[in-house]
Design a protein around this motif. Structure first.
Motif, PDB file in Angstrom:
ATOM      1  N   LYS A 104     -95.744  18.352  -9.947  1.00 57.12           N
ATOM      2  CA  LYS A 104     -95.458  18.983 -11.439  1.00 57.12           C
ATOM      3  C   LYS A 104     -94.331  20.014 -11.141  1.00 57.12           C
ATOM      4  CE  LYS A 104     -99.989  18.006 -13.321  1.00 57.12           C
ATOM      5  NZ  LYS A 104    -100.151  16.865 -12.343  1.00 57.12           N
ATOM      6  N   LYS A 105     -94.397  20.649  -9.945  1.00 60.59           N
ATOM      7  CA  LYS A 105     -93.314  21.784  -9.655  1.00 60.59           C
ATOM      8  C   LYS A 105     -92.007  21.164  -9.532  1.00 60.59           C
ATOM      9  CE  LYS A 105     -96.051  25.264  -7.460  1.00 60.59           C
ATOM     10  NZ  LYS A 105     -96.262  25.841  -6.424  1.00 60.59           N
ATOM     11  N   SER A 106     -91.868  19.891  -9.000  1.00 64.76           N
ATOM     12  CA  SER A 106     -90.657  19.194  -8.753  1.00 64.76           C
ATOM     13  C   SER A 106     -89.941  18.649 -10.238  1.00 64.76           C
ATOM     14  CB  SER A 106     -90.747  18.016  -8.024  1.00 64.76           C
ATOM     15  OG  SER A 106     -91.731  16.884  -8.569  1.00 64.76           O
TER      16      SER A 106
ATOM     17  N   GLN B 117     -84.899  10.137 -10.450  1.00 64.04           N
ATOM     18  CA  GLN B 117     -86.230  10.566  -9.688  1.00 64.04           C
ATOM     19  C   GLN B 117     -86.871  11.051 -10.454  1.00 64.04           C
ATOM     20  OE1 GLN B 117     -84.201  12.834  -6.599  1.00 64.04           O
ATOM     21  NE2 GLN B 117     -83.726  11.233  -5.515  1.00 64.04           N
ATOM     22  N   LYS B 118     -86.598  11.804 -11.508  1.00 63.73           N
ATOM     23  CA  LYS B 118     -87.485  12.432 -12.504  1.00 63.73           C
ATOM     24  C   LYS B 118     -88.228  11.708 -13.200  1.00 63.73           C
ATOM     25  CE  LYS B 118     -87.941  16.135 -16.081  1.00 63.73           C
ATOM     26  NZ  LYS B 118     -86.950  16.902 -17.106  1.00 63.73           N
TER      27      LYS B 118
ATOM     28  N   THR C 193     -91.107  -2.067 -16.074  1.00 60.91           N
ATOM     29  CA  THR C 193     -90.065  -2.857 -15.239  1.00 60.91           C
ATOM     30  C   THR C 193     -88.803  -2.002 -15.009  1.00 60.91           C
ATOM     31  OG1 THR C 193     -89.055  -3.607 -17.320  1.00 60.91           O
ATOM     32  CG2 THR C 193     -90.760  -4.989 -16.397  1.00 60.91           C
ATOM     33  N   HIS C 194     -89.299  -0.874 -14.540  1.00 57.08           N
ATOM     34  CA  HIS C 194     -88.211   0.091 -13.842  1.00 57.08           C
ATOM     35  C   HIS C 194     -87.531  -0.739 -12.647  1.00 57.08           C
ATOM     36  CE1 HIS C 194     -86.079   3.506 -12.340  1.00 57.08           C
ATOM     37  NE2 HIS C 194     -86.042   3.918 -13.477  1.00 57.08           N
TER      38      HIS C 194
ATOM     39  N   TYR D  16     -74.807  15.114  -8.843  1.00 59.81           N
ATOM     40  CA  TYR D  16     -76.062  14.106  -8.504  1.00 59.81           C
ATOM     41  C   TYR D  16     -77.015  14.384  -9.837  1.00 59.81           C
ATOM     42  CZ  TYR D  16     -74.109  14.106  -4.038  1.00 59.81           C
ATOM     43  OH  TYR D  16     -73.170  13.903  -3.007  1.00 59.81           O
ATOM     44  N   ALA D  17     -76.740  14.574 -10.765  1.00 61.84           N
ATOM     45  CA  ALA D  17     -77.579  14.849 -12.084  1.00 61.84           C
ATOM     46  C   ALA D  17     -78.206  13.615 -12.495  1.00 61.84           C
ATOM     47  CB  ALA D  17     -76.844  15.596 -13.145  1.00 61.84           C
ATOM     48  N   ASP D  18     -77.432  12.368 -12.435  1.00 60.23           N
ATOM     49  CA  ASP D  18     -77.894  11.230 -12.758  1.00 60.23           C
ATOM     50  C   ASP D  18     -78.983  10.777 -11.833  1.00 60.23           C
ATOM     51  OD1 ASP D  18     -75.931  10.871 -10.891  1.00 60.23           O
ATOM     52  OD2 ASP D  18     -75.413   8.797 -11.484  1.00 60.23           O
TER      53      ASP D  18
END
Length: 159
Positions: free
Chosen positions: A21-23, A41-42, A115-116, A34-36
């Motif tokens: 949750k902190k991440s 990852q988020k 289906t990611h 590297y925002a995308d």
């Protein structure tokens, strides 16, 4: 090895659940190259966090199956060494259970997690594992039949 890996994964999932949750909090607010990647990852982290109970259940099932596999593999080795074909049957049953668990895992993963791209690539790894278990089962069935033929030949030659 699988039992150790699944036990470690269960510990990692518990730690991940505690600290994930902190991440999700944004670290960088300015323009980032590297925002995308961080956004992807988020998204993956959010999907896993939403379904953490299903992930833990799947890992517990896989741990149990892998522990049973240790026992049945030992029986398989002993059965082949001693030419006792009855000891090959538990391994065949275990492989059928493995195949059913892998099919349920594939279907459950695609239904629950979606289906990611990352999830589909993980499912493809499970499909390869499923095909390997199918091959192993066919090899053991072949050995089971061969031991039956050897026993039948020995009984005929003893008469």
């Amino acid at each position: 090895m699988n039992s150790i890996v699944f036990a470690i994964l269960l510990v990692m999932v518990a730690l991940f659940d505690a600290g994930a949750k902190k991440s999700l909090d944004p670290v960088f607010t300015e323009d980032d190259d590297y925002a995308d990647i961080r956004e992807e990852q988020k998204q993956i982290t959010e999907v896993v966090l939403d379904h953490m109970d299903a992930v833990k259940l799947a890992l517990y099932i896989l741990l149990g199956v892998s522990l049973m596999c240790v026992v049945t593999s030992s029986m398989l080795i002993h059965g082949v060494r001693r030419k006792r074909r009855g000891l090959l049957l538990p391994y065949i049953v275990q492989e059928v259970i493995n195949i059913l668990v892998f099919l349920a895992l594939i279907i459950g993963t695609l239904v629950i997690l979606g289906t990611h791209r990352i999830i589909v690539s993980s499912v493809l790894g499970v499909v390869v594992g499923l095909l390997m278990h199918l091959y192993f089962m066919l090899v053991v069935i072949s050995q089971y039949q061969a031991l039956g033929l050897i026993r039948m030949h020995e009984e005929i030659s003893m008469k």
